[in-house]
Design a protein around this motif. Structure first.
Motif, PDB file in Angstrom:
ATOM      1  N   TYR A   1      16.005   3.263   3.148  1.00 16.84           N
ATOM      2  CA  TYR A   1      14.557   3.185   2.941  1.00 16.84           C
ATOM      3  C   TYR A   1      14.103   4.188   1.891  1.00 16.84           C
ATOM      4  O   TYR A   1      14.821   5.107   1.526  1.00 16.84           O
ATOM      5  CB  TYR A   1      13.812   3.399   4.267  1.00 16.84           C
ATOM      6  N   SER A   2      12.876   3.975   1.419  1.00 12.40           N
ATOM      7  CA  SER A   2      12.300   4.838   0.390  1.00 12.40           C
ATOM      8  C   SER A   2      11.640   6.040   1.039  1.00 12.40           C
ATOM      9  O   SER A   2      10.615   5.900   1.707  1.00 12.40           O
ATOM     10  CB  SER A   2      11.281   4.053  -0.434  1.00 12.40           C
ATOM     11  N   ARG A   3      12.209   7.216   0.839  1.00  2.00           N
ATOM     12  CA  ARG A   3      11.595   8.421   1.386  1.00  2.00           C
ATOM     13  C   ARG A   3      10.194   8.664   0.801  1.00  2.00           C
ATOM     14  O   ARG A   3       9.263   8.954   1.539  1.00  2.00           O
ATOM     15  CB  ARG A   3      12.527   9.626   1.182  1.00  2.00           C
ATOM     16  N   PRO A   4      10.004   8.523  -0.526  1.00  3.36           N
ATOM     17  CA  PRO A   4       8.648   8.709  -1.046  1.00  3.36           C
ATOM     18  C   PRO A   4       7.656   7.684  -0.478  1.00  3.36           C
ATOM     19  O   PRO A   4       6.464   7.947  -0.375  1.00  3.36           O
ATOM     20  CB  PRO A   4       8.808   8.515  -2.556  1.00  3.36           C
ATOM     21  N   GLY A   5       8.176   6.505  -0.112  1.00  2.00           N
ATOM     22  CA  GLY A   5       7.304   5.461   0.443  1.00  2.00           C
ATOM     23  C   GLY A   5       6.720   5.828   1.802  1.00  2.00           C
ATOM     24  O   GLY A   5       5.719   5.247   2.229  1.00  2.00           O
ATOM     25  N   LEU A   6       7.327   6.807   2.492  1.00  2.00           N
ATOM     26  CA  LEU A   6       6.824   7.197   3.816  1.00  2.00           C
ATOM     27  C   LEU A   6       5.357   7.624   3.746  1.00  2.00           C
ATOM     28  O   LEU A   6       4.598   7.397   4.676  1.00  2.00           O
ATOM     29  CB  LEU A   6       7.658   8.344   4.397  1.00  2.00           C
ATOM     30  N   ALA A   7       4.971   8.242   2.623  1.00  2.00           N
ATOM     31  CA  ALA A   7       3.583   8.694   2.469  1.00  2.00           C
ATOM     32  C   ALA A   7       2.623   7.511   2.587  1.00  2.00           C
ATOM     33  O   ALA A   7       1.556   7.617   3.193  1.00  2.00           O
ATOM     34  CB  ALA A   7       3.390   9.380   1.124  1.00  2.00           C
ATOM     35  N   TYR A   8       3.035   6.371   2.014  1.00  2.00           N
ATOM     36  CA  TYR A   8       2.138   5.201   2.002  1.00  2.00           C
ATOM     37  C   TYR A   8       2.174   4.472   3.339  1.00  2.00           C
ATOM     38  O   TYR A   8       1.184   3.888   3.769  1.00  2.00           O
ATOM     39  CB  TYR A   8       2.497   4.284   0.831  1.00  2.00           C
ATOM     40  N   PHE A   9       3.325   4.532   4.012  1.00  2.00           N
ATOM     41  CA  PHE A   9       3.422   3.992   5.371  1.00  2.00           C
ATOM     42  C   PHE A   9       2.554   4.835   6.302  1.00  2.00           C
ATOM     43  O   PHE A   9       1.778   4.309   7.100  1.00  2.00           O
ATOM     44  CB  PHE A   9       4.902   4.009   5.800  1.00  2.00           C
ATOM     45  N   LEU A  10       2.637   6.153   6.163  1.00  2.00           N
ATOM     46  CA  LEU A  10       1.834   7.056   6.986  1.00  2.00           C
ATOM     47  C   LEU A  10       0.345   6.798   6.767  1.00  2.00           C
ATOM     48  O   LEU A  10      -0.452   6.836   7.686  1.00  2.00           O
ATOM     49  CB  LEU A  10       2.189   8.508   6.635  1.00  2.00           C
ATOM     50  N   ARG A  11      -0.015   6.506   5.536  1.00  2.00           N
ATOM     51  CA  ARG A  11      -1.421   6.258   5.185  1.00  2.00           C
ATOM     52  C   ARG A  11      -1.864   4.852   5.571  1.00  2.00           C
ATOM     53  O   ARG A  11      -2.985   4.455   5.302  1.00  2.00           O
ATOM     54  CB  ARG A  11      -1.550   6.435   3.671  1.00  2.00           C
ATOM     55  N   ASN A  12      -0.917   4.075   6.108  1.00  2.00           N
ATOM     56  CA  ASN A  12      -1.210   2.699   6.516  1.00  2.00           C
ATOM     57  C   ASN A  12      -1.492   1.766   5.341  1.00  2.00           C
ATOM     58  O   ASN A  12      -2.220   0.793   5.471  1.00  2.00           O
ATOM     59  CB  ASN A  12      -2.389   2.673   7.502  1.00  2.00           C
ATOM     60  N   ASP A  13      -0.924   2.048   4.200  1.00  2.00           N
ATOM     61  CA  ASP A  13      -1.083   1.168   3.038  1.00  2.00           C
ATOM     62  C   ASP A  13      -0.213  -0.074   3.164  1.00  2.00           C
ATOM     63  O   ASP A  13      -0.508  -1.104   2.573  1.00  2.00           O
ATOM     64  CB  ASP A  13      -0.681   1.896   1.750  1.00  2.00           C
ATOM     65  N   PHE A  14       0.890   0.054   3.876  1.00  2.00           N
ATOM     66  CA  PHE A  14       1.749  -1.106   4.127  1.00  2.00           C
ATOM     67  C   PHE A  14       2.575  -0.882   5.390  1.00  2.00           C
ATOM     68  O   PHE A  14       2.671   0.243   5.877  1.00  2.00           O
ATOM     69  CB  PHE A  14       2.622  -1.440   2.910  1.00  2.00           C
ATOM     70  N   PRO A  15       3.160  -1.985   5.939  1.00  2.00           N
ATOM     71  CA  PRO A  15       3.916  -1.846   7.180  1.00  2.00           C
ATOM     72  C   PRO A  15       5.299  -1.224   6.951  1.00  2.00           C
ATOM     73  O   PRO A  15       5.790  -1.173   5.819  1.00  2.00           O
ATOM     74  CB  PRO A  15       4.059  -3.286   7.671  1.00  2.00           C
ATOM     75  N   GLU A  16       5.910  -0.793   8.037  1.00  2.00           N
ATOM     76  CA  GLU A  16       7.203  -0.115   7.955  1.00  2.00           C
ATOM     77  C   GLU A  16       8.275  -0.953   7.265  1.00  2.00           C
ATOM     78  O   GLU A  16       9.103  -0.437   6.513  1.00  2.00           O
ATOM     79  CB  GLU A  16       7.678   0.279   9.363  1.00  2.00           C
ATOM     80  N   SER A  17       8.229  -2.265   7.514  1.00  2.00           N
ATOM     81  CA  SER A  17       9.267  -3.146   6.952  1.00  2.00           C
ATOM     82  C   SER A  17       9.328  -3.059   5.425  1.00  2.00           C
ATOM     83  O   SER A  17      10.365  -3.309   4.812  1.00  2.00           O
ATOM     84  CB  SER A  17       8.998  -4.588   7.374  1.00  2.00           C
ATOM     85  N   GLN A  18       8.201  -2.655   4.813  1.00  2.00           N
ATOM     86  CA  GLN A  18       8.133  -2.587   3.357  1.00  2.00           C
ATOM     87  C   GLN A  18       8.987  -1.457   2.791  1.00  2.00           C
ATOM     88  O   GLN A  18       9.291  -1.442   1.596  1.00  2.00           O
ATOM     89  CB  GLN A  18       6.662  -2.406   2.944  1.00  2.00           C
ATOM     90  N   LEU A  19       9.386  -0.524   3.631  1.00  2.00           N
ATOM     91  CA  LEU A  19      10.121   0.652   3.148  1.00  2.00           C
ATOM     92  C   LEU A  19      11.565   0.342   2.751  1.00  2.00           C
ATOM     93  O   LEU A  19      12.189   1.108   2.031  1.00  2.00           O
ATOM     94  CB  LEU A  19      10.135   1.735   4.232  1.00  2.00           C
ATOM     95  N   THR A  20      12.095  -0.769   3.249  1.00  2.00           N
ATOM     96  CA  THR A  20      13.498  -1.103   2.995  1.00  2.00           C
ATOM     97  C   THR A  20      13.726  -1.345   1.507  1.00  2.00           C
ATOM     98  O   THR A  20      13.025  -2.153   0.898  1.00  2.00           O
ATOM     99  CB  THR A  20      13.895  -2.356   3.798  1.00  2.00           C
ATOM    100  N   ILE A  21      14.722  -0.648   0.939  1.00  2.00           N
ATOM    101  CA  ILE A  21      14.867  -0.714  -0.521  1.00  2.00           C
ATOM    102  C   ILE A  21      16.013  -1.601  -0.995  1.00  2.00           C
ATOM    103  O   ILE A  21      16.207  -1.756  -2.198  1.00  2.00           O
ATOM    104  CB  ILE A  21      15.018   0.699  -1.141  1.00  2.00           C
ATOM    105  N   ARG A  22      16.793  -2.139  -0.076  1.00  2.00           N
ATOM    106  CA  ARG A  22      17.843  -3.065  -0.501  1.00  2.00           C
ATOM    107  C   ARG A  22      17.782  -4.311   0.372  1.00  2.00           C
ATOM    108  O   ARG A  22      17.534  -4.209   1.578  1.00  2.00           O
ATOM    109  CB  ARG A  22      19.233  -2.433  -0.383  1.00  2.00           C
TER     110      ARG A  22
END
Lengths: 437, 101
Positions: free
Chosen positions: A41-62
């Motif tokens: 998963y995208s570690r930098p993406g956690l900020a946007y997941f935390l902010r509720n910009d997108f769901p957790e499933s979006q973090l998967t990078i491959r």
């Protein structure tokens, strides 16, 4: 017999190393040892997941296809010992994993809270997906939270908890935000925007202790004796490279695991890459840490190739990051120092490079409104660094001019004079330079 | 090959400083009809904001981190990904279709 590659760590450096090794050696056995059971998963993406910009499933990078093609053996567990002489690692549960080539891609971990009460339930740091899930589960709308620390991660926590409806009190030990990278005006812009978002900032405020009952956080007491009730206390005062394994095995370590230009450690067949590695910076002449995602990618790729027999040198580039601070895009390129000490951090934070803090004098150019701002650090004949806030039009051209160490002598006086005219001159100069290359 | 055309064109405001007499910027219409979304792969943190916000459900991220222009016949060049990317990775650029693989 195929070569056995073992990678400790499933972050971006580990993943990129595996991809790089696989590309060169289709037969190799690649084992990845990690405590994290998650997909990549995208570690930098956690900020946007935390902010509720997108769901957790979006973090998967491959995609599953990408992962299958890698033909990777994942080993879930924590590496406890490294035995260089027998070429094996021992996991916490006693299992042994033998290697021909080993990569330490163990990353960096948040510095634990330094004050009493730091182990109460409700006191959190943000390193990975599990932390993020935990924080989201605690983030009850309408309840108070306290955030402590400087740098990017502290803001991600403050803005994330705020976006999830918590009443956020943000404590700064110093008088302004990120004082060693941002200048006074830039700090003020960010702080004003945070206040506008509804976050309350308390400058020159330090936690004396976290207070709780039955092991659960109920509030914090400041050094000045003030009491703030809170459900969550998020602490982001810096990260430290995870070097215990290397240290215990007798490898050469400084703040990070020391590597040569091929990213090889002091032990044969053992490499290191990413946040845990300390590379030699030819500019400063010192070993340097970069806790940056793009750096981890490049180092991972090079280490993976060298493990598979290549001899690619790693050349430390100009540290670069673009990040969102209070909803503003901010590019930080090269040496930009804000000119003050940062008391809010005890260690480097995620998304930072030590090389940023080298300071020559800087000039603000084209600061035509409250938000859009370009600050240049002009050296003798090159631009040494730049901070672009708001409109990012200038980010890419400046990145190229700084990385390319382009001689700007003809427009140096105009740049130093600053203002809109400096940008006009720079635009003209950039267009002509670009035509030539 | 990337043609040396508007290297700086955001879909919204273009600062005055770029209105240079010798290199006029492409109009918005030209940019959108002739250009593609192009990533600066080195800056991509693979967060997925682009893919999440694409109205055509194109996996923009899969192109972006590999450094490939977003080449998908469904792409509307609507700029949603360009504007949403928190790291300024994506931009419009005119790309020669002949050399694309």
């Amino acid at each position: 017999m195929p070569t056995t590659h073992v990678i400790i760590g499933s972050g971006i450096a580990g993943l990129c190393a595996a991809e790089s090794t696989r590309q060169i050696d289709p037969q190799a056995v690649i084992r990845m040892v990690s405590e994290e059971p998650h997909e990549f998963y995208s570690r930098p993406g956690l900020a946007y997941f935390l902010r509720n910009d997108f769901p957790e499933s979006q973090l998967t990078i491959r995609t599953p296809e990408d992962v299958a093609a890698l033909n990777l053996q994942r080993v879930h567990g924590q590496a406890d010992k490294l035995a260089c002489d027998t070429h094996e690692i021992v996991l916490k549960d006693g299992r042994r994993v033998r290697y021909d080539r080993l990569l330490l891609a163990t990353g960096a971990l948040a510095v634990p809270p330094p004050f009493p009460g730091g182990n109460l339930a409700g006191v959190v740091t943000l390193d990975g997906l599990d932390d993020c899930r935990k924080i989201i589960a605690m983030a009850w709308s309408g309840y108070p939270a306290v955030v402590v620390g400087g740098g990017i991660t502290a803001l991600e926590l403050a803005e994330g908890l705020n976006a999830r409806g918590m009443k956020v009190e943000y404590f700064l030990r110093s008088t302004r935000y990120w004082a060693d990278v941002l200048d006074e005006t830039e700090s003020k812009i960010v702080m004003d925007r945070l206040r506008h978002e509804g976050i309350t900032i308390h400058t020159e405020t330090q936690v004396k202790q976290a207070i709780g009952s039955d092991g659960r956080l109920t509030g914090v007491e400041t050094q000045a004796g003030k009491h703030f009730p809170c459900e969550v206390l998020a602490v982001a005062i810096g990260v430290r490279p995870r070097i215990e394994l290397a240290k215990q095995a007798g490898l050469l370590v400084g703040k990070g695991i020391a590597v040569d230009q091929y990213l090889q450690t002091s032990a044969p067949d053992v490499f290191a890459a990413g946040d845990c590695a300390e590379v030699f910076d030819p500019v400063s002449g010192k070993p340097t840490l970069d806790v940056l995602w793009p750096t981890a990618i490049v180092q991972g790729r090079i280490a993976g190739a060298n493990m598979a027999g290549a001899a690619r040198p790693y050349v430390k580039g100009v540290p670069y990051n673009v990040t969102m601070l209070a909803g503003l895009k901010v590019s930080i390129i090269g040496a930009v120092s804000g000119g003050a000490a940062n008391e809010d951090l005890v260690a480097i934070t995620r998304g930072e490079s030590e090389a940023w803090r080298v300071v020559p004098k800087s000039w603000v150019v084209g600061a035509d409104d409250d938000v859009n701002r370009v600050r240049l650090v002009v050296g003798d004949c090159t631009i040494a660094g730049a901070l672009v806030m708001g409109d990012q039009t200038w980010s890419r051209p400046l990145q190229q001019l700084i990385i390319g160490k382009v001689d700007i002598t003809p427009i140096r006086p105009a740049l130093i004079a600053g203002g809109a005219e400096a940008l006009t001159q720079l635009a003209k100069f950039y267009r002509e330079w670009e035509k030539r290359v | 090959m990337v043609l040396p055309l508007p290297n700086i064109c955001s879909t919204d405001s273009v600062p005055d400083t770029f209105a240079l007499e010798d290199a006029p910027l492409a109009s918005k219409h030209e940019t959108l009809s002739l250009a593609q979304v192009v990533p600066e792969a080195g800056n991509c943190v693979q967060c997925g904001m682009c893919s999440y916000n694409c109205p055509m459900e194109i996996d923009v991220r899969a192109f972006a981190w590999r450094g490939k222009p977003i080449r998908d016949s469904h792409c509307l060049t609507c700029a949603e990904c360009v504007n949403r990317c928190p790291r300024g990775v994506l931009r419009f650029e005119r790309v020669s279709l002949l050399t694309l693989k």
